[in-house]
Scaffold this active site. Structure first.
Site, PDB file in Angstrom:
ATOM      1  N   ASP A   1       0.790  -1.234   0.000  1.00 45.16           N
ATOM      2  CA  ASP A   1       0.000   0.000   0.000  1.00 45.16           C
ATOM      3  C   ASP A   1       0.818   1.278   0.000  1.00 45.16           C
ATOM      4  O   ASP A   1       0.294   2.355  -0.270  1.00 45.16           O
ATOM      5  CB  ASP A   1      -0.940   0.010   1.214  1.00 45.16           C
ATOM      6  CG  ASP A   1      -0.200   0.010   2.552  1.00 45.16           C
ATOM      7  OD1 ASP A   1       1.036  -0.068   2.559  1.00 45.16           O
ATOM      8  OD2 ASP A   1      -0.865   0.085   3.609  1.00 45.16           O
ATOM      9  N   HIS A   2       2.113   1.211   0.282  1.00 48.46           N
ATOM     10  CA  HIS A   2       2.914   2.420   0.510  1.00 48.46           C
ATOM     11  C   HIS A   2       3.662   2.924  -0.729  1.00 48.46           C
ATOM     12  O   HIS A   2       4.138   4.059  -0.732  1.00 48.46           O
ATOM     13  CB  HIS A   2       3.939   2.179   1.619  1.00 48.46           C
ATOM     14  CG  HIS A   2       3.438   2.497   2.988  1.00 48.46           C
ATOM     15  ND1 HIS A   2       2.323   1.909   3.525  1.00 48.46           N
ATOM     16  CD2 HIS A   2       3.902   3.348   3.932  1.00 48.46           C
ATOM     17  CE1 HIS A   2       2.125   2.369   4.749  1.00 48.46           C
ATOM     18  NE2 HIS A   2       3.066   3.257   5.016  1.00 48.46           N
TER      19      HIS A   2
ATOM     20  N   ASP B   1       3.665  -0.792  11.364  1.00 42.88           N
ATOM     21  CA  ASP B   1       3.174   0.520  10.980  1.00 42.88           C
ATOM     22  C   ASP B   1       2.554   1.147  12.217  1.00 42.88           C
ATOM     23  O   ASP B   1       1.844   0.464  12.979  1.00 42.88           O
ATOM     24  CB  ASP B   1       2.140   0.412   9.862  1.00 42.88           C
ATOM     25  CG  ASP B   1       1.779   1.772   9.284  1.00 42.88           C
ATOM     26  OD1 ASP B   1       2.288   2.118   8.205  1.00 42.88           O
ATOM     27  OD2 ASP B   1       0.985   2.500   9.917  1.00 42.88           O
TER      28      ASP B   1
ATOM     29  N   ARG C   1      -1.711  12.672  10.047  1.00 40.87           N
ATOM     30  CA  ARG C   1      -0.502  13.432  10.366  1.00 40.87           C
ATOM     31  C   ARG C   1      -0.364  14.634   9.439  1.00 40.87           C
ATOM     32  O   ARG C   1      -0.734  14.565   8.272  1.00 40.87           O
ATOM     33  CB  ARG C   1       0.743  12.550  10.241  1.00 40.87           C
ATOM     34  CG  ARG C   1       0.785  11.528  11.348  1.00 40.87           C
ATOM     35  CD  ARG C   1       2.133  10.853  11.482  1.00 40.87           C
ATOM     36  NE  ARG C   1       2.040   9.960  12.622  1.00 40.87           N
ATOM     37  CZ  ARG C   1       2.435   8.690  12.632  1.00 40.87           C
ATOM     38  NH1 ARG C   1       2.971   8.164  11.570  1.00 40.87           N
ATOM     39  NH2 ARG C   1       2.304   7.955  13.713  1.00 40.87           N
TER      40      ARG C   1
ATOM     41  N   SER D   1       5.872   7.839  12.780  1.00 37.05           N
ATOM     42  CA  SER D   1       5.818   6.516  12.169  1.00 37.05           C
ATOM     43  C   SER D   1       6.646   5.498  12.932  1.00 37.05           C
ATOM     44  O   SER D   1       7.573   5.833  13.661  1.00 37.05           O
ATOM     45  CB  SER D   1       6.312   6.610  10.724  1.00 37.05           C
ATOM     46  OG  SER D   1       6.458   5.333  10.156  1.00 37.05           O
TER      47      SER D   1
ATOM     48  N   ARG E   1       8.685   3.534  11.526  1.00 42.31           N
ATOM     49  CA  ARG E   1       9.778   3.132  10.632  1.00 42.31           C
ATOM     50  C   ARG E   1      11.095   2.911  11.372  1.00 42.31           C
ATOM     51  O   ARG E   1      11.687   3.823  11.938  1.00 42.31           O
ATOM     52  CB  ARG E   1       9.933   4.141   9.495  1.00 42.31           C
ATOM     53  CG  ARG E   1      10.395   5.509   9.883  1.00 42.31           C
ATOM     54  CD  ARG E   1      10.257   6.481   8.724  1.00 42.31           C
ATOM     55  NE  ARG E   1       8.850   6.693   8.398  1.00 42.31           N
ATOM     56  CZ  ARG E   1       8.385   7.797   7.817  1.00 42.31           C
ATOM     57  NH1 ARG E   1       9.207   8.770   7.487  1.00 42.31           N
ATOM     58  NH2 ARG E   1       7.107   7.936   7.547  1.00 42.31           N
TER      59      ARG E   1
END
EC number: 4.2.1.3
Length: 783
Positions: free
Chosen positions: A129-130, A194, A476, A671, A673
Site C-alpha cells: 500500500d505504501h 506501521d 498526520r 511513524s 519506521r
C-alpha cells in the site's frame, strides 16, 4: 448456536457441576472451532487461553481489570510468574499474528531471512500500500507503481511464499483497512510494522505498531517484550450528531493530551457514548491514537462490532465473541491511571493543525485564527481517505455533502481527491454510486493505497517553498509530510468537513451556519450529512488480490541481486567491544520537534526501504541543527566544513570516529519506521541522547544495538554544544535502572559530568552487547 449459559448448563450436567468454567469453554471451542480469518482455515481463535490467563492474573492482582489489561495479560507467556506493574514491568507476550506494509516489510523480511529460520511461527501478512504514488488517478497510478516497483513486489511475494506469509498485492488497499475487514477481532493481539496498527482497536483488539525487528521476534516464535502499559480511560457520554463525527473525538483527545500525552499508555474508551459510534468510526479514533504517542487504543466489544463482523463475513466470530464477552469488556470499577470525560452531544466539529496533529481548533474559529496567524485561508487541495477515514460510512458522508452541492450546480473550488481504503471499499462505493457523486463534484479517485498521506504525491499545482493550505482527513500533518513542501499548511479534520471546505475553497467557512451560492445565484446551506454505516447489500469484494502462501515453500527462490539499488541483504552489526564510548563527536544537536519523518524521510525515499545503504542518504536531513537553524547542514568536526548530515556521518564512519545525536522532547514521534534506527547504526552512530523518546522509536534503537538515553535533568540539554565531545561511561556495569554517566568535554579543555537515564532491561542490555537483537537471536539459536 445456543446461548452460552444454556450450553454451559448442559455440559455441566453431562460433566459434573464442579467443572471449572474455562474447562467448559475448552469443550465448546473444541466442538466449534472458529478460524481467525477466511484465509487461515487451520488457525483458530483461542478464547480459552485468554480466559485462562485472565483468571490467573485477576486472582493474582485481586482487583477489577480494564479491558486493555484483560487482553494484554491474556496473552502473557507465563501469567503465573510474570511480574506485572503498570509502567514498570516488561511483559513477555505471545501475539496472535503479524501484519506488515510493503515499505517496512522489506526490512522485516530481510531480517527474518538473516535469522535463518525456515517459516514464520504465527499467521503473518504483507500488504502493498505504501509504494503507489498519486499522480493521474487510480488505474494509471497502479499500473505505473507495478512497473516501477516490480523488483520489490517480486521480492515480497516470493519471500512471503517461501516463509509462509500471506501476500496482498498492490491495489488491495491500505493495510489497516484490510486488517479491519479480515483479520482483527475482539480480543486479538496483533502487532504490525506501521504506527497506525491500533486501527484494529475499533474491533476490540489490542493492535500495536512496532518496528520490523519486533515483528521478526513474533514471527520467530520468541516471546515479544512490551513495557507494561498504563491505561488512560476516556469515558464517552452523550451521542454524536449533526456535523460532529468520530474523527472529532480523537481530535479532541489529541488537543487534551498532546503528541506525547499518551506515551507508555493504552487509551481505553468506554461509557454509554460508545454505542453511538460505528465500528469503523471506532477504528478511526483508535487509528489516530498514534498521534498522541499511545501504545494503542481500544473499544469494548458491542453490537456495532457484531454488526460489522457479520457484514464482513465473520458471523461465527461474532457469535463466539458473544459467548466470551465478559472477557472483552472492562470490569466494573476497574482503575485507570488517568480519566478523561467527553460529552459527545457537546462535541463540535474540529480541525487540527498546521504542522502538528494536536493543535486543535473548532471549524467555527479556524478561519479567524488562520488570518491572525498569517496562515493561508484559501484551500488549494482537499483530500479524503487514508487509513484513518476511508470506510464505507466515511465515503457515504462525503458523498452526502457533495450530492447537495451538485443539486445546486456547485462543484469544488479546491482540488479534491478521494482515496478508497481497500479494493472492497472501492468496488462497493463504485456500485452504490458514491464514486460517481464524488467525481461529478470535481474529485479524482486515487488508487487504493496510502498515497498523499505518506508523501506519495506527485503534486504539480505549487512549487516547493510556496505558502499554501490543504485540508485532509488524514492523521498526520508534520512539516513537508504530504508533499515535501515545508510551506504547505496541512490541517486534519473529518472527510465531510474536508468536502464542505473544498466546496467553499476557504477555511473561513463553517457548514453549520454559513451558506454557499448556487449556480442560480441563490444562497443555500448544507444539511448535516447522513449516510449508512454499512452497505444495504453485501460488500462487493472487487478483484481478488490475495496470494496464499504454499503449505511448503522450501523450494521457493527469493532473489536479491547484489547490484540492486532497491534491495540489499543485511550484514550483522558489530558487537560491543566491552569498552565505554569515549570522545564521541556530536553529529547534530537537534532543535525542537524531530519526528521519524525528520530522521528518515518518506515520499521519494520509500523506494530505498529495502536497501539500507542507499536509504541512509536521508539520515536526519529534515532535522534542524541548533548551531545554524538549518536543516541538513552540520559542522564536520574533523575538517570544520559544513555539509549534509548523511555525508558527515559517512565521513566520521570512514575515519573510524564514533558519533552521537542530541535531541529534544518526544524524539522519534510519528511513524514506526525502524529505518530511523537502522540508518544511524549503519553510519556509525552509537547513542541518541534526548529529553524524552517516543515509544516505538526508543524500542527500535535498542533493537539495533544503539543506546537511547535521556537526560536525568532535562535542563542538561543546554549544557551540551555541537562542538563538544561526549563520553558515556559505566557500560561495563550496565544494568537495569542504573543511570550512566556522560562526560562533556568542551573545546577549551574544561569538562563536566551529567547523568543519563535509560529503560533497558536485562534482555535489552544483551541486545546492545551482541550488537543487535537479531545478533542475539542468532547466538541463542547456536546454543
Amino acid at each position: 448456536m445456543a446461548p452460552y449459559y444454556v450450553l454451559v448448563s448442559r455440559l455441566q450436567q453431562a460433566l459434573g457441576k464442579n467443572v471449572r468454567r474455562y474447562h467448559v469453554s475448552a469443550v465448546l471451542c473444541q466442538r466449534a472451532k472458529v478460524a481467525m480469518s477466511q484465509f487461515e482455515s487451520n488457525e483458530y481463535i483461542n478464547y480459552e487461553k485468554l480466559e485462562k490467563n485472565i483468571t490467573i492474573v485477576r486472582k493474582r492482582l485481586d482487583r477489577p481489570l480494564t479491558l486493555s489489561e484483560k487482553i494484554v495479560y491474556g496473552h502473557l507467556d507465563d501469567p503465573v510468574k510474570q511480574e506485572i506493574e503498570r509502567g514498570k514491568s516488561y511483559l513477555r507476550l505471545r501475539p496472535d499474528r503479524v501484519a506488515m506494509q510493503d515499505a517496512t516489510a522489506q526490512m522485516a523480511m530481510l531480517q527474518f531471512i538473516s535469522s535463518g529460520l525456515p517459516r514464520v511461527a504465527v499467521p503473518s501478512t504483507i500488504h502493498c500500500d505504501h509504494l503507489i504514488e498519486a499522480q493521474l488517478g487510480g488505474e494509471k497510478d497502479l499500473r505505473r507503481a507495478k512497473d516501477i516497483n516490480q523488483e520489490v513486489y517480486n521480492f515480497l511475494a516470493t519471500a512471503g511464499a517461501k516463509y509462509g506469509v500471506g501476500f496482498w498485492k498492490p491495489g488491495s488497499g491500505i493495510i489497516h483497512q484490510i486488517i479491519l475487514e479480515n483479520y482483527s477481532y475482539p480480543g486479538v493481539m496483533l502487532i504490525g510494522t506501521d504506527s497506525h496498527t491500533p486501527n484494529g482497536g475499533g474491533l476490540g483488539g489490542i493492535c500495536i505498531g512496532v518496528g520490523g525487528a519486533d515483528a521478526v521476534d513474533v514471527m520467530a516464535g520468541i516471546p515479544w517484550e512490551l513495557k507494561c502499559p498504563k491505561v488512560i480511560g476516556v469515558k464517552l457520554t452523550g451521542t454524536l450528531s449533526g456535523w460532529s463525527s468520530p474523527k472529532d473525538v480523537i481530535l479532541k483527545v489529541a488537543g487534551i493530551l498532546t503528541v506525547k500525552g499518551g506515551t507508555g499508555a493504552i487509551i481505553e474508551y468506554h461509557g454509554p457514548g460508545v454505542d453511538s459510534i460505528s465500528c469503523t468510526g471506532m477504528a478511526t479514533i483508535c487509528n489516530m491514537g498514534a498521534e498522541i504517542g499511545a501504545t494503542t487504543s481500544i473499544f469494548p466489544y458491542n453490537s456495532r462490532m457484531k454488526k460489522y463482523l457479520s457484514k464482513t463475513g465473520r458471523t461465527e466470530i461474532a457469535s463466539l465473541a458473544d459467548e466470551f464477552q465478559e472477557y472483552l469488556k472492562p470490569d466494573p470499577g476497574c482503575p485507570y491511571d488517568q480519566l478523561i470525560e467527553i460529552n459527545l452531544s457537546e462535541l463540535k466539529p474540529l480541525i487540527n493543525g498546521p504542522f502538528t496533529p494536536d493543535l486543535a481548533h473548532s471549524v467555527e474559529e479556524i478561519g479567524s485564527v488562520a488570518e491572525k496567524k498569517g496562515w493561508p485561508v484559501d484551500i488549494r487541495v482537499g483530500l479524503i481517505g487514508s487509513c484513518t477515514n476511508s470506510s464505507y460510512e466515511d465515503m457515504g458522508r462525503s458523498a452526502a455533502v457533495a450530492k447537495q452541492a451538485l443539486a445546486h450546480g456547485v462543484k469544488c473550488k479546491s482540488q479534491f481527491t478521494i482515496t478508497p481504503g481497500s479494493e472492497q471499499i472501492r468496488a462497493t462505493i463504485e456500485r452504490d454510486g458514491y464514486s460517481k457523486i464524488l467525481r461529478d463534484v470535481g474529485g479524482i479517485v486515487l488508487a487504493n493505497a496510502c498515497g498523499p498521506c505518506i508523501g506519495q504525491w506527485d503534486r504539480k499545482d505549487i512549487k516547493k517553498g510556496e505558502k499554501n493550505t490543504i485540508v485532509t482527513s488524514y492523521n498526520r500533518n508534520f512539516t513537508g509530510r504530504n508533499d515535501a513542501n515545508p510551506e504547505t499548511h496541512a490541517f486534519v479534520t473529518s472527510p465531510e468537513i474536508v468536502t464542505a471546505l473544498s466546496l467553499a475553497g476557504t477555511l473561513k467557512f463553517n457548514p453549520e451556519v454559513d451558506h454557499l451560492t448556487g449556480a442560480d445565484g441563490k444562497k443555500f446551506k448544507l444539511d448535516a450529512p447522513d449516510a449508512d454505516e454499512l452497505p444495504k447489500l453485501e460488500f462487493d469484494p472487487g478483484q481478488d488480490t490475495y496470494q496464499y502462501p504454499p503449505k511448503d515453500g522450501s523450494s521457493q527462490h527469493v532473489d536479491v541481486s547484489p547490484t540492486s539499488q532497491r534491495l540489499q541483504l543485511l550484514e550483522p552489526f558489530d558487537k560491543w567491544d566491552g569498552k565505554d564510548l569515549e570522545d564521541m563527536l556530536i553529529l547534530i544537536k537537534v532543535k525542537g520537534k524531530c519526528t521519524t519523518d525528520h530522521i528518515s524521510a518518506a515520499g521519494p525515499w520509500l523506494k530505498f526501504r529495502g536497501h539500507l545503504d542507499n536509504i541512509s542518504n536521508n539520515l536526519l536531513i529534515g532535522a534542524i541543527n541548533i548551531e545554524n537553524d538549518k536543516a541538513n547542514s552540520v559542522r564536520n568536526a574533523l575538517n570544520q566544513e559544513f555539509g549534509p548530515v548523511p555525508d558527515t556521518a559517512r565521513y566520521y564512519k570512514k575515519h573510524g570516529v564514533k558519533w552521537v545525536v542530541v535531541g529534544d522532547e518526544n524524539y522519534g514521534e510519528g511513524s514506526s519506521r525502524e529505518h530511523a534506527a537502522l540508518e544511524p547504526r549503519h553510519l556509525g552512530g552509537r547513542a541518541i541522547i534526548v529529553k524524552s523518546f517516543a515509544r516505538i522509536h526508543e524500542t527500535n534503537l535498542k533493537k539495533q544495538g544503539l543506546l537511547p538515553l535521556t537526560f536525568a535533568d532535562p535542563a542538561d540539554y543546554d549544557k551540551i554544544h555541537p562542538v563538544d565531545k561526549l563520553s558515556i561511561v559505566g557500560l561495563k556495569d550496565f544494568a537495569p535502572g542504573k543511570p550512566l554517566k556522560c562526560i562533556i568535554k568542551h573545546p577549551n579543555g574544561s569538562q563536566e559530568t551529567i547523568m543519563l537515564n535509560h529503560t533497558f532491561n536485562e534482555t535489552q542490555i544483551e541486545w546492545f552487547q551482541a550488537g543487535s537483537a537479531l545478533n542475539r537471536m542468532k547466538e541463542l539459536q547456536k546454543h
